[in-house]
Design a protein around this motif. Structure first.
Motif, PDB file in Angstrom:
ATOM      1  N   THR A   1     -13.397 -15.279   1.227  1.00  8.47           N
ATOM      2  CA  THR A   1     -13.346 -16.458   0.371  1.00  8.47           C
ATOM      3  C   THR A   1     -14.537 -17.322   0.749  1.00  8.47           C
ATOM      4  N   VAL A   2     -15.413 -17.568  -0.224  1.00 10.07           N
ATOM      5  CA  VAL A   2     -16.682 -18.237   0.059  1.00 10.07           C
ATOM      6  C   VAL A   2     -16.704 -19.612  -0.607  1.00 10.07           C
ATOM      7  N   HIS A   3     -16.743 -20.656   0.221  1.00 10.27           N
ATOM      8  CA  HIS A   3     -16.997 -22.005  -0.279  1.00 10.27           C
ATOM      9  C   HIS A   3     -18.503 -22.075  -0.535  1.00 10.27           C
ATOM     10  N   ALA A   4     -18.872 -22.273  -1.801  1.00 17.02           N
ATOM     11  CA  ALA A   4     -20.259 -22.068  -2.233  1.00 17.02           C
ATOM     12  C   ALA A   4     -21.179 -23.242  -1.900  1.00 17.02           C
ATOM     13  N   ARG A   5     -21.039 -23.794  -0.707  1.00 13.66           N
ATOM     14  CA  ARG A   5     -21.928 -24.847  -0.212  1.00 13.66           C
ATOM     15  C   ARG A   5     -22.333 -24.524   1.213  1.00 13.66           C
ATOM     16  N   LYS A   6     -23.463 -25.056   1.611  1.00 16.93           N
ATOM     17  CA  LYS A   6     -23.782 -25.101   3.029  1.00 16.93           C
ATOM     18  C   LYS A   6     -22.819 -26.062   3.728  1.00 16.93           C
ATOM     19  N   ALA A   7     -22.681 -25.887   5.029  1.00 20.76           N
ATOM     20  CA  ALA A   7     -22.000 -26.871   5.860  1.00 20.76           C
ATOM     21  C   ALA A   7     -23.052 -27.576   6.708  1.00 20.76           C
ATOM     22  N   TRP A   8     -23.086 -28.888   6.627  1.00 20.92           N
ATOM     23  CA  TRP A   8     -24.010 -29.664   7.459  1.00 20.92           C
ATOM     24  C   TRP A   8     -23.235 -30.188   8.651  1.00 20.92           C
ATOM     25  N   LEU A   9     -23.506 -29.625   9.818  1.00 18.29           N
ATOM     26  CA  LEU A   9     -22.739 -29.942  11.016  1.00 18.29           C
ATOM     27  C   LEU A   9     -23.231 -31.205  11.713  1.00 18.29           C
ATOM     28  N   SER A  10     -24.379 -31.699  11.301  1.00 14.33           N
ATOM     29  CA  SER A  10     -24.872 -32.956  11.860  1.00 14.33           C
ATOM     30  C   SER A  10     -25.330 -33.849  10.719  1.00 14.33           C
ATOM     31  N   GLY A  11     -24.836 -35.081  10.716  1.00 15.84           N
ATOM     32  CA  GLY A  11     -25.287 -36.046   9.714  1.00 15.84           C
ATOM     33  C   GLY A  11     -24.337 -36.254   8.561  1.00 15.84           C
ATOM     34  N   LEU A  12     -23.380 -35.326   8.348  1.00 19.35           N
ATOM     35  CA  LEU A  12     -22.417 -35.484   7.269  1.00 19.35           C
ATOM     36  C   LEU A  12     -21.008 -35.375   7.828  1.00 19.35           C
ATOM     37  N   SER A  13     -20.109 -36.193   7.295  1.00 20.23           N
ATOM     38  CA  SER A  13     -18.703 -36.116   7.685  1.00 20.23           C
ATOM     39  C   SER A  13     -18.054 -34.931   6.968  1.00 20.23           C
ATOM     40  N   PRO A  14     -16.867 -34.505   7.420  1.00 15.99           N
ATOM     41  CA  PRO A  14     -16.159 -33.451   6.690  1.00 15.99           C
ATOM     42  C   PRO A  14     -15.947 -33.797   5.221  1.00 15.99           C
ATOM     43  N   LYS A  15     -15.638 -35.073   4.944  1.00 18.23           N
ATOM     44  CA  LYS A  15     -15.441 -35.496   3.549  1.00 18.23           C
ATOM     45  C   LYS A  15     -16.736 -35.328   2.756  1.00 18.23           C
TER      46      LYS A  15
ATOM     47  N   ASP B   1     -23.745 -23.518  -4.909  1.00 23.15           N
ATOM     48  CA  ASP B   1     -24.621 -22.408  -5.298  1.00 23.15           C
ATOM     49  C   ASP B   1     -23.753 -21.220  -5.703  1.00 23.15           C
ATOM     50  N   TYR B   2     -23.150 -21.333  -6.905  1.00 21.64           N
ATOM     51  CA  TYR B   2     -22.317 -20.248  -7.405  1.00 21.64           C
ATOM     52  C   TYR B   2     -23.138 -18.976  -7.618  1.00 21.64           C
ATOM     53  N   GLY B   3     -24.395 -19.160  -7.998  1.00 18.00           N
ATOM     54  CA  GLY B   3     -25.241 -18.002  -8.263  1.00 18.00           C
ATOM     55  C   GLY B   3     -25.421 -17.126  -7.040  1.00 18.00           C
ATOM     56  N   LEU B   4     -25.567 -17.753  -5.881  1.00 14.75           N
ATOM     57  CA  LEU B   4     -25.727 -16.983  -4.649  1.00 14.75           C
ATOM     58  C   LEU B   4     -24.476 -16.161  -4.357  1.00 14.75           C
ATOM     59  N   VAL B   5     -23.312 -16.760  -4.554  1.00 17.59           N
ATOM     60  CA  VAL B   5     -22.067 -16.033  -4.298  1.00 17.59           C
ATOM     61  C   VAL B   5     -21.893 -14.919  -5.336  1.00 17.59           C
ATOM     62  N   ALA B   6     -22.322 -15.165  -6.570  1.00 17.46           N
ATOM     63  CA  ALA B   6     -22.291 -14.120  -7.591  1.00 17.46           C
ATOM     64  C   ALA B   6     -23.207 -12.956  -7.215  1.00 17.46           C
ATOM     65  N   ASP B   7     -24.362 -13.279  -6.638  1.00 17.24           N
ATOM     66  CA  ASP B   7     -25.267 -12.228  -6.173  1.00 17.24           C
ATOM     67  C   ASP B   7     -24.615 -11.393  -5.069  1.00 17.24           C
ATOM     68  N   LEU B   8     -23.875 -12.070  -4.193  1.00  7.38           N
ATOM     69  CA  LEU B   8     -23.159 -11.348  -3.135  1.00  7.38           C
ATOM     70  C   LEU B   8     -22.159 -10.371  -3.742  1.00  7.38           C
ATOM     71  N   LYS B   9     -21.408 -10.822  -4.734  1.00  8.95           N
ATOM     72  CA  LYS B   9     -20.430  -9.944  -5.385  1.00  8.95           C
ATOM     73  C   LYS B   9     -21.121  -8.769  -6.056  1.00  8.95           C
ATOM     74  N   ALA B  10     -22.265  -9.037  -6.696  1.00  9.66           N
ATOM     75  CA  ALA B  10     -22.994  -7.967  -7.374  1.00  9.66           C
ATOM     76  C   ALA B  10     -23.522  -6.939  -6.377  1.00  9.66           C
ATOM     77  N   GLU B  11     -23.976  -7.420  -5.222  1.00 10.31           N
ATOM     78  CA  GLU B  11     -24.532  -6.513  -4.214  1.00 10.31           C
ATOM     79  C   GLU B  11     -23.443  -5.788  -3.436  1.00 10.31           C
ATOM     80  N   ARG B  12     -22.279  -6.418  -3.296  1.00  6.58           N
ATOM     81  CA  ARG B  12     -21.177  -5.809  -2.554  1.00  6.58           C
ATOM     82  C   ARG B  12     -19.937  -5.693  -3.449  1.00  6.58           C
ATOM     83  N   PRO B  13     -19.999  -4.863  -4.480  1.00  7.02           N
ATOM     84  CA  PRO B  13     -18.852  -4.731  -5.390  1.00  7.02           C
ATOM     85  C   PRO B  13     -17.627  -4.129  -4.707  1.00  7.02           C
ATOM     86  N   ASP B  14     -17.829  -3.508  -3.554  1.00  5.14           N
ATOM     87  CA  ASP B  14     -16.715  -2.924  -2.813  1.00  5.14           C
ATOM     88  C   ASP B  14     -15.833  -3.972  -2.153  1.00  5.14           C
ATOM     89  N   LEU B  15     -16.359  -5.184  -1.988  1.00  2.20           N
ATOM     90  CA  LEU B  15     -15.611  -6.249  -1.334  1.00  2.20           C
ATOM     91  C   LEU B  15     -14.889  -7.133  -2.344  1.00  2.20           C
TER      92      LEU B  15
END
Length: 332
Positions: free
Chosen positions: A164-178, A187-201
């Protein structure tokens, strides 16, 4: 055991998706895959298990999300989870909070794919239920494509088949969890590319999905969608989850009859918990957004917010709150 259906799930949310919330969500949807709040492996092993990971049979199908980076501890916690009856265990590799970082779990594990792979391998050896991973696309300045694809390749080699991919980077310094839930761009497109490249998953998309129409559109690309805040703040959308799962159609209108029937289904659970000494507000806090946008919704929220917190508050408070909605409905 029937295979899990990943097409629609409700995200694990700290302080939100407790067992009262999950039972309410189950009253709204028979088929949505539900998740616990994250619980650390140490807490599962050493803590009050019934309080921390206890659940009602009606909550199935149900995923326990674990926090940790020690393979042996995660394996032991997974054995306990399977014995409790959970349908799946998941490793949290996405939460960006300071507390999570200090414990070396959550999003910082995106930078340690070998560690996560070792944990997956140990957990899979320990249990027969699925072992899955929830992650971000990258952390801080790390390049998203290389980070995500490399992480998934290494962890899937250890036997993880569901991400399960949350389609954002996580900024561990400078941003709160909220802030981490909104500011890093999706970046939905990046996650879509992952699905296209790994259709077995099996790839489930999480992050920024606000409506069932959005969910239906994403199901054309992904194996599943996960709603977080939308499922909590406007829970009536879960009334349409079963239709989405069955037909792929996303409907966003509130079915009032279905909402009232869901409350009737939830009521016996509430009555039983009240008998045990649970405060009414512990349950009604999850219901405030049920009638969002409908006549009487403000009075519904106000009544529950002001009166459910009082000592000895019972189901009569729920009935009073509901009367504002049904009265407006009759008047209309």
């Amino acid at each position: 055991m029937p295979e899990l259906d990943y097409r629609f799930s409700v995200a694990p949310m700290m302080d939100w998706t407790d067992r009262h919330c999950r039972m309410f969500h189950r009253a709204l949807s028979k088929k949505a895959l539900l998740w616990t709040e994250m619980v650390t492996a140490d807490a599962v092993i050493h803590g009050d298990r019934e309080r921390l990971i206890g659940f009602s049979e009606a909550e199935h199908r149900l995923v326990l999300q674990l926090g940790g980076s020690d393979a042996a501890k995660l394996a032991e916690a997974s054995r306990i989870a399977e014995a409790f009856g959970y349908d799946e265990v998941n490793i949290n590799c996405g939460c960006p909070s300071d507390r999570v970082q200090s414990g070396r779990f959550g999003a910082c594990l995106m930078q340690e794919p070998a560690t996560v792979a070792a944990c997956v391998a140990a957990m899979r050896e320990a249990v027969t239920i699925p072992v899955t991973v929830k992650c971000r696309v990258a952390v801080d300045e790390d390049p998203p494509r290389e980070t995500l694809f490399g992480f998934v390749d290494q962890v899937s080699d250890a036997g993880c088949e569901v991400f399960t991919v949350h389609a954002r980077k996580a900024w561990l310094s400078g941003l709160s969890p909220k802030e981490n839930r909104d500011i890093p761009p999706l970046d939905y497109g990046l996650v879509a590319d992952l699905k296209a490249e790994r259709p077995d998953l099996t790839i489930i998309l999480n992050g920024g999905i606000k409506t069932m129409a959005d969910a239906a559109e994403h199901l054309k690309t992904f194996d599943g969608v996960m709603l977080g805040r939308a499922a909590y703040q406007t829970p009536h959308c879960l009334l349409q989850a079963d239709q989405l799962i069955e037909t792929g159609e996303g409907v966003d209108t509130l079915d009032m009859e279905a909402a009232l029937e869901a409350l009737d289904r939830y009521r016996p659970y509430m009555a039983a918990r009240l008998e045990e000494g649970t405060k009414l507000s512990s349950m009604t806090r999850h219901m405030l957004g049920l009638f969002a946008g409908q006549p009487g919704a403000r009075a519904w929220r106000r009544t529950l917010s002001e009166k459910a917190v009082k000592e000895g508050a019972g189901l009569d408070v729920l009935d009073e709150a509901l009367s504002h909605v049904t009265a407006e409905r009759v008047a209309a």
